[in-house]
Design a protein around this motif. Structure first.
Motif, PDB file in Angstrom:
ATOM      1  N   LEU A  43       0.846  -1.188   0.000  1.00 11.67           N
ATOM      2  CA  LEU A  43       0.000   0.000   0.000  1.00 11.67           C
ATOM      3  C   LEU A  43       0.881   1.237   0.000  1.00 11.67           C
ATOM      4  N   THR A  44       0.533   2.232  -0.856  1.00 10.97           N
ATOM      5  CA  THR A  44       1.264   3.501  -0.883  1.00 10.97           C
ATOM      6  C   THR A  44       0.273   4.642  -1.023  1.00 10.97           C
ATOM      7  N   VAL A  45       0.553   5.750  -0.318  1.00 13.39           N
ATOM      8  CA  VAL A  45      -0.261   6.957  -0.427  1.00 13.39           C
ATOM      9  C   VAL A  45       0.544   7.976  -1.226  1.00 13.39           C
ATOM     10  N   GLU A  46      -0.031   8.425  -2.351  1.00 12.77           N
ATOM     11  CA  GLU A  46       0.623   9.415  -3.204  1.00 12.77           C
ATOM     12  C   GLU A  46      -0.326  10.587  -3.394  1.00 12.77           C
ATOM     13  N   GLY A  47      -0.118  11.645  -2.613  1.00 11.85           N
ATOM     14  CA  GLY A  47      -0.989  12.817  -2.717  1.00 11.85           C
ATOM     15  C   GLY A  47      -2.377  12.489  -2.200  1.00 11.85           C
ATOM     16  N   ASP A  48      -3.368  12.589  -3.090  1.00 12.27           N
ATOM     17  CA  ASP A  48      -4.750  12.291  -2.683  1.00 12.27           C
ATOM     18  C   ASP A  48      -5.225  10.961  -3.244  1.00 12.27           C
ATOM     19  N   THR A  49      -4.300  10.044  -3.500  1.00 11.93           N
ATOM     20  CA  THR A  49      -4.669   8.706  -3.977  1.00 11.93           C
ATOM     21  C   THR A  49      -3.933   7.640  -3.164  1.00 11.93           C
ATOM     22  N   VAL A  50      -4.550   6.472  -3.101  1.00 13.35           N
ATOM     23  CA  VAL A  50      -3.933   5.302  -2.468  1.00 13.35           C
ATOM     24  C   VAL A  50      -3.782   4.253  -3.550  1.00 13.35           C
ATOM     25  N   LYS A  51      -2.567   3.727  -3.697  1.00 13.94           N
ATOM     26  CA  LYS A  51      -2.321   2.701  -4.706  1.00 13.94           C
ATOM     27  C   LYS A  51      -2.021   1.371  -4.031  1.00 13.94           C
ATOM     28  N   VAL A  52      -2.534   0.320  -4.626  1.00 17.06           N
ATOM     29  CA  VAL A  52      -2.303  -1.043  -4.151  1.00 17.06           C
ATOM     30  C   VAL A  52      -1.572  -1.782  -5.263  1.00 17.06           C
ATOM     31  N   THR A  53      -0.421  -2.377  -4.943  1.00 15.08           N
ATOM     32  CA  THR A  53       0.342  -3.138  -5.934  1.00 15.08           C
ATOM     33  C   THR A  53       0.668  -4.513  -5.361  1.00 15.08           C
ATOM     34  N   PRO A  54       0.636  -5.545  -6.215  1.00 11.14           N
ATOM     35  CA  PRO A  54       0.941  -6.895  -5.721  1.00 11.14           C
ATOM     36  C   PRO A  54       2.452  -7.087  -5.573  1.00 11.14           C
ATOM     37  N   ARG A  55       2.839  -7.954  -4.646  1.00  8.06           N
ATOM     38  CA  ARG A  55       4.240  -8.341  -4.500  1.00  8.06           C
ATOM     39  C   ARG A  55       4.398  -9.665  -5.234  1.00  8.06           C
ATOM     40  N   GLY A  56       4.802  -9.603  -6.483  1.00 10.69           N
ATOM     41  CA  GLY A  56       4.913 -10.803  -7.298  1.00 10.69           C
ATOM     42  C   GLY A  56       3.630 -11.050  -8.068  1.00 10.69           C
ATOM     43  N   MET A  57       3.601 -12.077  -8.867  1.00 15.19           N
ATOM     44  CA  MET A  57       2.427 -12.388  -9.683  1.00 15.19           C
ATOM     45  C   MET A  57       1.869 -13.777  -9.363  1.00 15.19           C
ATOM     46  N   SER A  58       2.003 -14.198  -8.110  1.00 17.26           N
ATOM     47  CA  SER A  58       1.408 -15.470  -7.723  1.00 17.26           C
ATOM     48  C   SER A  58      -0.114 -15.323  -7.724  1.00 17.26           C
ATOM     49  N   LYS A  59      -0.802 -16.440  -7.738  1.00 20.39           N
ATOM     50  CA  LYS A  59      -2.267 -16.409  -7.773  1.00 20.39           C
ATOM     51  C   LYS A  59      -2.824 -15.708  -6.538  1.00 20.39           C
ATOM     52  N   ARG A  60      -2.280 -16.009  -5.380  1.00 17.01           N
ATOM     53  CA  ARG A  60      -2.752 -15.386  -4.138  1.00 17.01           C
ATOM     54  C   ARG A  60      -2.514 -13.878  -4.143  1.00 17.01           C
ATOM     55  N   ALA A  61      -1.368 -13.431  -4.628  1.00 11.59           N
ATOM     56  CA  ALA A  61      -1.067 -11.990  -4.676  1.00 11.59           C
ATOM     57  C   ALA A  61      -2.043 -11.269  -5.587  1.00 11.59           C
ATOM     58  N   ARG A  62      -2.369 -11.886  -6.711  1.00  5.85           N
ATOM     59  CA  ARG A  62      -3.324 -11.258  -7.639  1.00  5.85           C
ATOM     60  C   ARG A  62      -4.730 -11.233  -7.058  1.00  5.85           C
ATOM     61  N   GLN A  63      -5.111 -12.272  -6.284  1.00  2.36           N
ATOM     62  CA  GLN A  63      -6.416 -12.283  -5.625  1.00  2.36           C
ATOM     63  C   GLN A  63      -6.497 -11.184  -4.575  1.00  2.36           C
ATOM     64  N   GLN A  64      -5.445 -11.062  -3.781  1.00  5.89           N
ATOM     65  CA  GLN A  64      -5.425 -10.064  -2.713  1.00  5.89           C
ATOM     66  C   GLN A  64      -5.365  -8.632  -3.254  1.00  5.89           C
ATOM     67  N   TRP A  65      -4.821  -8.449  -4.432  1.00  7.81           N
ATOM     68  CA  TRP A  65      -4.665  -7.135  -5.051  1.00  7.81           C
ATOM     69  C   TRP A  65      -6.021  -6.451  -5.227  1.00  7.81           C
ATOM     70  N   GLY A  66      -6.939  -7.093  -5.924  1.00  6.91           N
ATOM     71  CA  GLY A  66      -8.257  -6.505  -6.164  1.00  6.91           C
ATOM     72  C   GLY A  66      -9.082  -6.404  -4.901  1.00  6.91           C
ATOM     73  N   MET A  67      -8.998  -7.420  -4.032  1.00  2.90           N
ATOM     74  CA  MET A  67      -9.766  -7.404  -2.802  1.00  2.90           C
ATOM     75  C   MET A  67      -9.302  -6.279  -1.872  1.00  2.90           C
ATOM     76  N   THR A  68      -8.003  -6.088  -1.763  1.00  6.10           N
ATOM     77  CA  THR A  68      -7.464  -5.027  -0.905  1.00  6.10           C
ATOM     78  C   THR A  68      -7.856  -3.661  -1.428  1.00  6.10           C
ATOM     79  N   ARG A  69      -7.821  -3.479  -2.731  1.00  9.57           N
ATOM     80  CA  ARG A  69      -8.224  -2.201  -3.318  1.00  9.57           C
ATOM     81  C   ARG A  69      -9.690  -1.916  -3.021  1.00  9.57           C
ATOM     82  N   SER A  70     -10.553  -2.932  -3.102  1.00  8.03           N
ATOM     83  CA  SER A  70     -11.972  -2.770  -2.800  1.00  8.03           C
ATOM     84  C   SER A  70     -12.187  -2.441  -1.329  1.00  8.03           C
ATOM     85  N   MET A  71     -11.427  -3.068  -0.450  1.00  9.98           N
ATOM     86  CA  MET A  71     -11.548  -2.796   0.983  1.00  9.98           C
ATOM     87  C   MET A  71     -11.141  -1.362   1.307  1.00  9.98           C
TER      88      MET A  71
END
Length: 177
Positions: A43-71
């Motif tokens: 998770l990173t805060v840049e100005g007035d936005t929050v960005k979520v990026t996965p650590r690697g491209m494993s299946k679990r990381a990609r699943q958590q990416w969209g879910m974390t952004r929604s949360m």
């Protein structure tokens, strides 16, 4: 690529976000909410936005990416505008009324149902056939509304019961001779 995860979360005017480790805390006019993300995302805060990026491209990381952004998006919406569930009661003699922190429901039982409203949620009854559940936590608002609806779910023959506003109840035909 996650279609949801790659979109940044825009912080609405009046809200602020701070990150400590994997926990993000969002403050707004309605209150403060926090969420702890898994180790598969950053998770990173840049100005007035929050960005979520996965650590690697494993299946679990990609699943958590969209879910974390929604949360995180739900945190921002919750502290800025809040969540609301509107319910309506249908049935002769069925009614609701608030008495302090207790929702009193007359639903055709031999007794009146007293529903204790949990902390973090506001329940109002503007009319005796309407119930409005509001709060900053989407999960809690939905759960409280579901618990209220559980006392008398709409039945398919006459349509009596507690339903969400705009909900379609499939009607069945009664017995024939």
């Amino acid at each position: 690529m996650s279609r949801i995860g790659k979109k940044p979360v825009t912080l609405v005017k009046g809200t602020s976000a701070s990150i400590s480790g994997q926990t993000i805390e969002v403050k707004g006019p309605k209150g403060t909410r926090s969420f702890t993300a898994g180790d598969d995302v950053t998770l990173t805060v840049e100005g007035d936005t929050v960005k979520v990026t996965p650590r690697g491209m494993s299946k679990r990381a990609r699943q958590q990416w969209g879910m974390t952004r929604s949360m995180v998006d739900n945190l921002v919406v919750g502290v800025s505008t809040g969540f609301k569930k509107e319910m309506e009661i249908q049935g002769v003699g069925y009614r609701a009324a608030m008495a302090g922190n207790v929702l009193k429901l007359s639903l055709g039982y031999s007794h009146e149902v007293n529903f204790e409203v949990p902390a973090g949620v506001t329940v109002t009854s503007p009319k005796n056939t309407e119930i409005i559940v509001e709060g900053i936590d989407q999960q809690l608002v939905g759960q409280v509304a579901a618990n209220i609806r559980e006392w008398r779910a709409p039945e398919p023959y006459k349509g009596k019961g507690i339903r969400y506003k705009g909900e379609f109840v499939f009607r069945k035909e009664g017995k024939k001779k």
